[in-house]
Design an enzyme around this catalytic site. Structure first.
Site, PDB file in Angstrom:
ATOM      1  CG  LEU A 108      12.868 -12.860  34.884  1.00 31.10           C
ATOM      2  CD1 LEU A 108      14.060 -12.260  34.187  1.00 31.10           C
ATOM      3  CD2 LEU A 108      11.918 -11.766  35.284  1.00 31.10           C
ATOM      4  N   GLY A 109       9.375 -14.696  32.355  1.00 31.71           N
ATOM      5  CA  GLY A 109       8.917 -15.468  31.203  1.00 31.71           C
ATOM      6  C   GLY A 109       9.390 -14.833  29.917  1.00 31.71           C
ATOM      7  CB  SER A 110       9.641 -15.334  26.875  1.00 32.35           C
ATOM      8  OG  SER A 110       9.586 -15.113  25.489  1.00 32.35           O
ATOM      9  CB  SER A 111       6.856 -11.349  24.270  1.00 32.82           C
ATOM     10  OG  SER A 111       7.913 -11.618  23.399  1.00 32.82           O
ATOM     11  CB  CYS A 112       7.491 -16.739  22.727  1.00 34.05           C
ATOM     12  SG  CYS A 112       8.237 -17.722  24.012  1.00 34.05           S
ATOM     13  CE1 TYR A 139      12.834 -19.920  27.202  1.00 36.17           C
ATOM     14  CE2 TYR A 139      11.503 -18.294  26.061  1.00 36.17           C
ATOM     15  CZ  TYR A 139      12.458 -18.608  26.999  1.00 36.17           C
ATOM     16  OH  TYR A 139      13.030 -17.608  27.743  1.00 36.17           O
ATOM     17  CE  LYS A 143      11.388 -18.796  30.547  1.00 32.72           C
ATOM     18  NZ  LYS A 143      12.079 -18.608  31.848  1.00 32.72           N
ATOM     19  CG  HIS A 182      17.273 -13.961  20.925  1.00 32.18           C
ATOM     20  ND1 HIS A 182      17.868 -14.301  22.107  1.00 32.18           N
ATOM     21  CD2 HIS A 182      16.047 -14.544  20.952  1.00 32.18           C
ATOM     22  CE1 HIS A 182      17.048 -15.049  22.824  1.00 32.18           C
ATOM     23  NE2 HIS A 182      15.939 -15.222  22.149  1.00 32.18           N
TER      24      HIS A 182
HETATM   25  O1  GFB Z   1      15.260 -13.128  17.569  1.00 37.94           O
HETATM   26  P1  GFB Z   1      14.755 -14.347  16.925  1.00 37.94           P
HETATM   27  O2  GFB Z   1      15.697 -15.463  16.749  1.00 37.94           O
HETATM   28  O3  GFB Z   1      13.513 -14.903  17.688  1.00 37.94           O
HETATM   29  O4  GFB Z   1      14.234 -13.951  15.441  1.00 37.94           O
HETATM   30  P2  GFB Z   1      11.899 -14.777  17.721  1.00 37.94           P
HETATM   31  C1  GFB Z   1      13.418 -12.838  15.202  1.00 37.94           C
HETATM   32  C2  GFB Z   1      13.190 -12.669  13.705  1.00 37.94           C
HETATM   33  O5  GFB Z   1      14.427 -12.271  13.102  1.00 37.94           O
HETATM   34  C3  GFB Z   1      12.722 -13.913  12.938  1.00 37.94           C
HETATM   35  C4  GFB Z   1      14.661 -13.041  11.940  1.00 37.94           C
HETATM   36  O6  GFB Z   1      11.769 -13.545  11.985  1.00 37.94           O
HETATM   37  C5  GFB Z   1      14.017 -14.388  12.264  1.00 37.94           C
HETATM   38  O7  GFB Z   1      13.771 -15.138  11.080  1.00 37.94           O
HETATM   39  N1  GFB Z   1      16.092 -13.103  11.644  1.00 37.94           N
HETATM   40  C6  GFB Z   1      16.693 -12.557  10.562  1.00 37.94           C
HETATM   41  C7  GFB Z   1      17.050 -13.704  12.368  1.00 37.94           C
HETATM   42  N2  GFB Z   1      17.997 -12.824  10.536  1.00 37.94           N
HETATM   43  C8  GFB Z   1      18.257 -13.535  11.676  1.00 37.94           C
HETATM   44  C9  GFB Z   1      19.447 -14.107  12.203  1.00 37.94           C
HETATM   45  O8  GFB Z   1      20.535 -14.012  11.639  1.00 37.94           O
HETATM   46  N3  GFB Z   1      19.324 -14.756  13.397  1.00 37.94           N
HETATM   47  C10 GFB Z   1      18.119 -14.879  14.052  1.00 37.94           C
HETATM   48  N4  GFB Z   1      18.092 -15.513  15.213  1.00 37.94           N
HETATM   49  N5  GFB Z   1      16.963 -14.381  13.531  1.00 37.94           N
HETATM   50  C11 GFB Z   1      12.343 -16.066  19.897  1.00 37.94           C
HETATM   51  C12 GFB Z   1      11.816 -17.323  20.489  1.00 37.94           C
HETATM   52  O9  GFB Z   1      11.562 -15.838  18.809  1.00 37.94           O
HETATM   53  O10 GFB Z   1      12.209 -14.942  20.725  1.00 37.94           O
HETATM   54  C13 GFB Z   1      12.169 -17.489  21.890  1.00 37.94           C
HETATM   55  O11 GFB Z   1      12.218 -18.401  19.692  1.00 37.94           O
HETATM   56  C14 GFB Z   1      12.061 -16.219  22.707  1.00 37.94           C
HETATM   57  O12 GFB Z   1      11.347 -18.475  22.421  1.00 37.94           O
HETATM   58  C15 GFB Z   1      12.675 -15.051  22.011  1.00 37.94           C
HETATM   59  O13 GFB Z   1      10.710 -15.938  23.002  1.00 37.94           O
HETATM   60  C16 GFB Z   1      12.498 -13.755  22.746  1.00 37.94           C
HETATM   61  O14 GFB Z   1      11.509 -13.402  18.152  1.00 37.94           O
HETATM   62  O15 GFB Z   1      11.270 -15.225  16.459  1.00 37.94           O
END
Ligand code: GFB
Length: 310
Positions: A108-112, A139, A143, A182
């Site tokens: 399993l990987g990730s869309s990133c 990350y 992956k 997330h």
């Molecule tokens: O879900 P998230 O942390 O990861 O953030 P990514 C998605 C978006 O939501 C970003 C915003 O633009 C964040 O700035 N956001 C807004 C928030 N409020 C919040 C909050 O309270 N908490 C968080 N966490 N975000 C990850 C990767 O990227 O996605 C990993 O870092 C992995 O490697 C994962 O691939 C699926 O979608 O940006």
């Protein structure tokens, strides 16, 4: 291609995590035997313990849901762990699987893994065609290495190892810690706490303009079992819902479901990350799989689960 799960012994590595536990629940509806191993039995970062475990357990297939995962801030501030932990865990498990003659493996990987500015929706062929998003390149590199490891054992040893790339996942068993989670669990927690304390606003990170695709962990587990049964090619397969929303739209939806009517404030000191990462669902759709849980229903059931944990 059809891989019959009947009577098979399947090790779900990472069975305590959100995705791993969903895969265990989903496999319980198949006629197979699920094997799990706690941290006290197998330290996935130690090659010898992984080898010993697989030598004894001798599964027919492995679903590798074990990984160090986290949201944008955790990825951005712990690059060493996100790169090292994920590299070592996947390298240990894939090599030990081959050594123990396990011929079926789902990584399993990730869309990133895709370039930051990949054409949308992102199809599987976009891999390694441009620079990565800096907040999660560590990350992503780990992956990508996992995909390549699975392909290398297929190419050199004829192993039936395949890879799936899930989009941003959420669901019961998610991490609700505001520093490492997330976005979806963070928003559920923030909206809930604001509602019960009577706060006037909630704060979301960044501008709210990035777009993200979400898939419920139970849908993801269903897709993974589907792939385990029906897919055997070197190229990885995107696993997503095929739809995305802006973070602001997501926040409004979460607030509506939870019943928080206050203001939404933006913390612009926090990163936005990649502007958009909607994956093409064409490959998985053409194989015959579709998601079943809408974002609205998925958020509602995840909120229910969160309330039960309080
Ligand atoms: O879900 P998230 O942390 O990861 O953030 P990514 C998605 C978006 O939501 C970003 C915003 O633009 C964040 O700035 N956001 C807004 C928030 N409020 C919040 C909050 O309270 N908490 C968080 N966490 N975000 C990850 C990767 O990227 O996605 C990993 O870092 C992995 O490697 C994962 O691939 C699926 O979608 O940006």
């Amino acid at each position: 291609m059809s891989y019959d799960l009947k009577g098979k012994r399947i090790w779900v590595a990472g069975h305590r995590g959100m995705v791993g536990s969903a895969v265990v629940r989903r496999l319980a509806t198949e006629n197979c035997e699920v094997i799990t191993a706690g941290r006290d039995t197998v330290d996935l970062k130690r090659q010898s313990t992984v080898e010993r475990f697989l030598d004894e357990a001798r599964p027919d297939a492995i679903v590798m849901a074990a990984a160090k995962v986290g949201g944008i801030l955790a990825n951005d501030t712990q690059p060493a762990e996100f790169l090292y932990d994920n590299l070592i865990i996947e390298a240990n498990i894939i090599q030990a699987a081959h050594a123990a003659d396990v011929n079926r493996f789902l990584f399993l990987g990730s869309s990133c893994i895709y370039p930051k500015l990949a054409a949308q929706p992102i199809s599987e062929v976009a891999l390694l065609t441009g620079p990565l998003e800096p907040t999660n390149e560590w990350y992503a590199v780990a992956k990508i290495a996992g995909i390549k490891l699975a392909q290398a054992y297929r190419k050199q040893y004829g192993r039936d190892y395949v890879s799936a790339m899930p989009t941003n996942l959420y669901g019961s068993g998610d991490n609700f810690d505001l520093n490492s989670s997330h976005v979806l669990p963070a928003l559920i927690r923030k909206a809930h706490e604001a509602k019960v304390t009577g706060a006037k606003s909630i704060t979301v990170w960044g501008t709210g303009s990035p777009r993200r695709e979400f898939l419920h962990a139970d849908d993801c587990a269903d897709a993974l079992v589907f792939l385990l049964k029906n897919y055997s090619e070197a190229e990885h397969v995107n696993v997503g819902s095929g739809e995305d929303v802006t973070i602001l739209e997501l926040t409004q939806l979460v607030c509506e479901i939870i019943g928080f009517k206050g203001e939404i404030v933006h913390d612009l000191s926090k990163p936005d990350g990649t502007p958009r990462k909607l994956m093409s669902a064409d490959k998985l759709t053409s194989l015959g799989w579709r998601p079943h849980i809408s974002l609205r229903d998925g958020i509602a059931t995840t909120y229910k689960w969160y309330l039960q944990q309080l």
